[in-house]
Design a protein around this motif. Sequence first.
Motif, PDB file in Angstrom:
ATOM      1  N   PHE A  15      18.279  58.851  -3.418  1.00 28.43           N
ATOM      2  CA  PHE A  15      19.515  59.037  -3.357  1.00 28.43           C
ATOM      3  C   PHE A  15      19.925  59.957  -2.225  1.00 28.43           C
ATOM      4  O   PHE A  15      18.990  61.007  -1.662  1.00 28.43           O
ATOM      5  N   SER A  16      20.884  59.575  -1.465  1.00 31.73           N
ATOM      6  CA  SER A  16      21.259  60.384  -0.090  1.00 31.73           C
ATOM      7  C   SER A  16      22.790  60.431  -0.047  1.00 31.73           C
ATOM      8  O   SER A  16      23.541  59.338  -0.902  1.00 31.73           O
ATOM      9  N   VAL A  84      25.460  70.091   0.428  1.00 31.07           N
ATOM     10  CA  VAL A  84      25.481  69.094  -0.633  1.00 31.07           C
ATOM     11  C   VAL A  84      24.705  69.769  -1.823  1.00 31.07           C
ATOM     12  O   VAL A  84      23.598  70.077  -1.668  1.00 31.07           O
ATOM     13  N   ARG A  85      25.610  69.786  -2.824  1.00 31.17           N
ATOM     14  CA  ARG A  85      24.915  70.265  -4.124  1.00 31.17           C
ATOM     15  C   ARG A  85      24.913  69.004  -5.100  1.00 31.17           C
ATOM     16  O   ARG A  85      25.849  68.261  -5.531  1.00 31.17           O
ATOM     17  N   GLU A  96      28.065  66.922  -4.752  1.00 33.59           N
ATOM     18  CA  GLU A  96      29.430  67.761  -4.234  1.00 33.59           C
ATOM     19  C   GLU A  96      29.038  68.040  -3.153  1.00 33.59           C
ATOM     20  O   GLU A  96      28.181  68.755  -2.646  1.00 33.59           O
ATOM     21  N   LEU A  97      30.471  68.085  -2.216  1.00 30.74           N
ATOM     22  CA  LEU A  97      30.412  68.571  -0.617  1.00 30.74           C
ATOM     23  C   LEU A  97      31.018  69.855  -0.465  1.00 30.74           C
ATOM     24  O   LEU A  97      32.148  69.630  -0.841  1.00 30.74           O
ATOM     25  N   LEU A 104      34.968  70.168  -1.390  1.00 30.65           N
ATOM     26  CA  LEU A 104      35.806  69.259  -0.699  1.00 30.65           C
ATOM     27  C   LEU A 104      35.720  67.991  -1.654  1.00 30.65           C
ATOM     28  O   LEU A 104      36.923  67.611  -1.935  1.00 30.65           O
ATOM     29  N   VAL A 105      34.509  67.258  -1.794  1.00 28.01           N
ATOM     30  CA  VAL A 105      34.665  66.105  -2.482  1.00 28.01           C
ATOM     31  C   VAL A 105      33.388  66.194  -3.667  1.00 28.01           C
ATOM     32  O   VAL A 105      32.679  66.708  -3.474  1.00 28.01           O
ATOM     33  N   ARG A 106      33.632  64.958  -4.506  1.00 25.57           N
ATOM     34  CA  ARG A 106      32.491  64.795  -5.464  1.00 25.57           C
ATOM     35  C   ARG A 106      32.152  63.309  -5.395  1.00 25.57           C
ATOM     36  O   ARG A 106      33.125  62.322  -5.517  1.00 25.57           O
TER      37      ARG A 106
END
Length: 131
Positions: A15-16, A84-85, A96-97, A104-106
Amino acid sequence: MGYFDQYINEEEPAFSVVIEDDDKVCYAYLLEGDQIVSDVWLYNSIETPESVDWSNKEDLPFVNPKVFVKKNIPPFDESTHVDVRWGVNNSKIYAELYSSDTLLVRLEVGALPGWSTLVERDGPLALVYRV
């Protein structure tokens, strides 16, 4: 100028997350191998339009129109710190970024689109992320 970066999940290296800004619009993509398994709008690099013709495939990737945008952040560049978490929710990998410690986003496997704190209503490019 544009922007492109990739972040590998160290615990699950299949994953990336890819962040891509083509000088028009920026999206984040969650990849499993080379397959996109989630995507989400991050920001418009150009002026946010009043409306978008969703049927015009020549405009891909689409910018997000004003009706959905709560906040359009400045475009990323080499000095932008992105964190990135990674996690797992109901057996699904998510990312999550964050930038400057701001969520910011998920992205989550199967979420097309993902969630964003930068939109004020659900749309075709991002869903509202209520944290």
